[in-house]
Write an enzyme that holds these catalytic residues in place. Structure first.
Site, PDB file in Angstrom:
ATOM      1  N   HIS A 229      32.766  17.442  58.704  1.00  0.00           N
ATOM      2  CA  HIS A 229      32.199  18.540  59.484  1.00  0.00           C
ATOM      3  C   HIS A 229      30.691  18.416  59.691  1.00  0.00           C
ATOM      4  CE1 HIS A 229      35.915  20.759  59.761  1.00  0.00           C
ATOM      5  NE2 HIS A 229      36.073  20.723  58.452  1.00  0.00           N
TER       6      HIS A 229
ATOM      7  N   GLU B  17      46.242  21.476  53.435  1.00  0.00           N
ATOM      8  CA  GLU B  17      45.687  22.581  54.207  1.00  0.00           C
ATOM      9  C   GLU B  17      46.561  22.983  55.390  1.00  0.00           C
ATOM     10  OE1 GLU B  17      41.684  21.319  55.065  1.00  0.00           O
ATOM     11  OE2 GLU B  17      42.270  19.228  55.183  1.00  0.00           O
TER      12      GLU B  17
ATOM     13  N   ASP C  54      41.671  26.176  56.327  1.00  0.00           N
ATOM     14  CA  ASP C  54      42.559  25.633  57.357  1.00  0.00           C
ATOM     15  C   ASP C  54      43.995  26.079  57.146  1.00  0.00           C
ATOM     16  OD1 ASP C  54      40.734  24.344  58.987  1.00  0.00           O
ATOM     17  OD2 ASP C  54      40.753  22.522  57.810  1.00  0.00           O
TER      18      ASP C  54
END
Length: 247
Positions: free
Chosen positions: A39, A144, A170
Site C-alpha cells: 500500500h 483476508e 479486507d
C-alpha cells in the site's frame, strides 16, 4: 523460527520512504517492523536500506510484498528480510506456492543469491545460507477473505507456512462487518489447531492489547504515517487551546 512468533511481540507498519522511520521505531522499543510494499510506493532499494537499518537497530525486519509473485518475494528475501507477509492468500494451494517461493530446493523454488545481504555479502557458506533460508525465513500468508476463512486450517497446515496473519479490514470489505469478529475467532481456532501462530493488525494500543489477550502471538500496531499525523494534530490542538486560554 524467529522469537517474534513464539512470544507476544509488537511491531508496526513502515509506510514512509525515509529509513529514519525505522530507527525511530527501534528507539521506541518495537520488536519488529513490517515494511509495506502493498500500500505504498516504496522501492526495493529503500526497502533494502530499511531492512539493514532494522537489523542493525535490533529489530526484526519483515516485508509485506504487494502480491504472490515469486520474483518479488525472492528479491525481498535476497535483500535480507527476515520474512514476508503475503496478502490475499485464499487457498492452501496459493499458500503452498508462496511457501515454495520462500524456500530453496528441494523444499521450494527460490534461487540462490548468497552474495547479497541475505548471504552477508558472500560471507556465509552456501550450506549456512541455504539452512537459514529454509529454517529461519518467515512465510506468513494474510487471510483476508471469506474463502480464506474457510480454508484457514488447511492454509495454516501447509509445509513452509510459519504463521498466518488476520486481515480484518479486507475481510470486512469482503463479507460485511457484522460477522468479522466471529470469523476471526474461527480463523484463530483453526490456525491453533494446525499448530500455527497467529498475527494481526491493530489501529490502537487498546486494540493491540485485546489481540494479544485473544492469543495472537504478534501484533502490528498502527503505522508511521498515522502516528506522525496523530502527533501533529494533537500538538497543533494543544497549542491552539493554550493560545486561546491565554488571550
Amino acid at each position: 523460527m524467529s522469537d517474534v512468533l513464539r512470544a507476544p511481540a509488537l511491531g508496526t507498519w513502515v509506510k514512509l520512504s525515509s529509513p529514519t522511520t525505522v530507527e525511530i521505531m527501534a528507539y521506541a522499543g518495537f520488536d519488529f517492523v513490517v515494511v509495506d510494499l502493498e500500500h505504498t510506493l516504496l522501492d526495493l532499494g529503500t526497502t533494502q536500506t530499511m531492512i539493514s537499518l532494522a537489523r542493525a537497530s535490533g529489530m526484526l525486519p519483515l516485508v509485506r510484498v504487494p502480491d504472490h509473485t515469486a520474483s518479488t518475494i525472492q528479491r525481498v528475501l535476497d535483500a535480507g528480510a527476515a520474512g514476508v507477509l503475503v496478502p490475499h492468500v485464499d487457498t492452501a494451494e496459493q499458500a503452498g506456492a508462496v511457501a515454495r517461493a520462500c524456500r530453496f530446493p528441494p523444499h521450494g523454488t527460490r534461487g540462490a543469491g548468497s552474495t547479497g545481504p541475505a548471504g552477508r555479502w558472500g560471507r556465509l557458506s552456501r550450506a549456512e545460507y541455504v539452512r537459514h533460508g529454509n529454517d529461519e525465513v518467515l512465510c506468513i500468508p494474510q487471510l483476508e477473505s471469506g474463502r480464506a476463512v474457510r480454508e484457514a486450517g488447511r492454509i495454516a497446515a501447509v509445509p513452509g507456512v510459519d504463521a498466518v496473519f488476520l486481515g480484518a479490514a479486507d475481510l470486512a470489505m469482503d463479507v460485511g462487518t457484522s460477522d468479522v469478529a466471529d470469523l476471526l475467532a474461527a480463523v484463530r481456532a483453526a490456525a491453533r489447531d494446525a499448530g500455527a501462530p497467529v498475527g494481526s493488525a491493530a489501529a490502537s494500543a487498546s486494540a493491540a492489547r485485546a489481540a494479544l489477550d485473544a492469543g495472537d502471538t504478534f501484533v502490528v500496531c498502527s503505522n508511521d504515517t498515522s502516528m506522525l499525523a496523530a502527533a501533529a494534530v494533537d500538538t497543533v490542538a494543544a497549542v491552539r487551546r493554550a493560545s486561546a486560554a491565554s488571550s
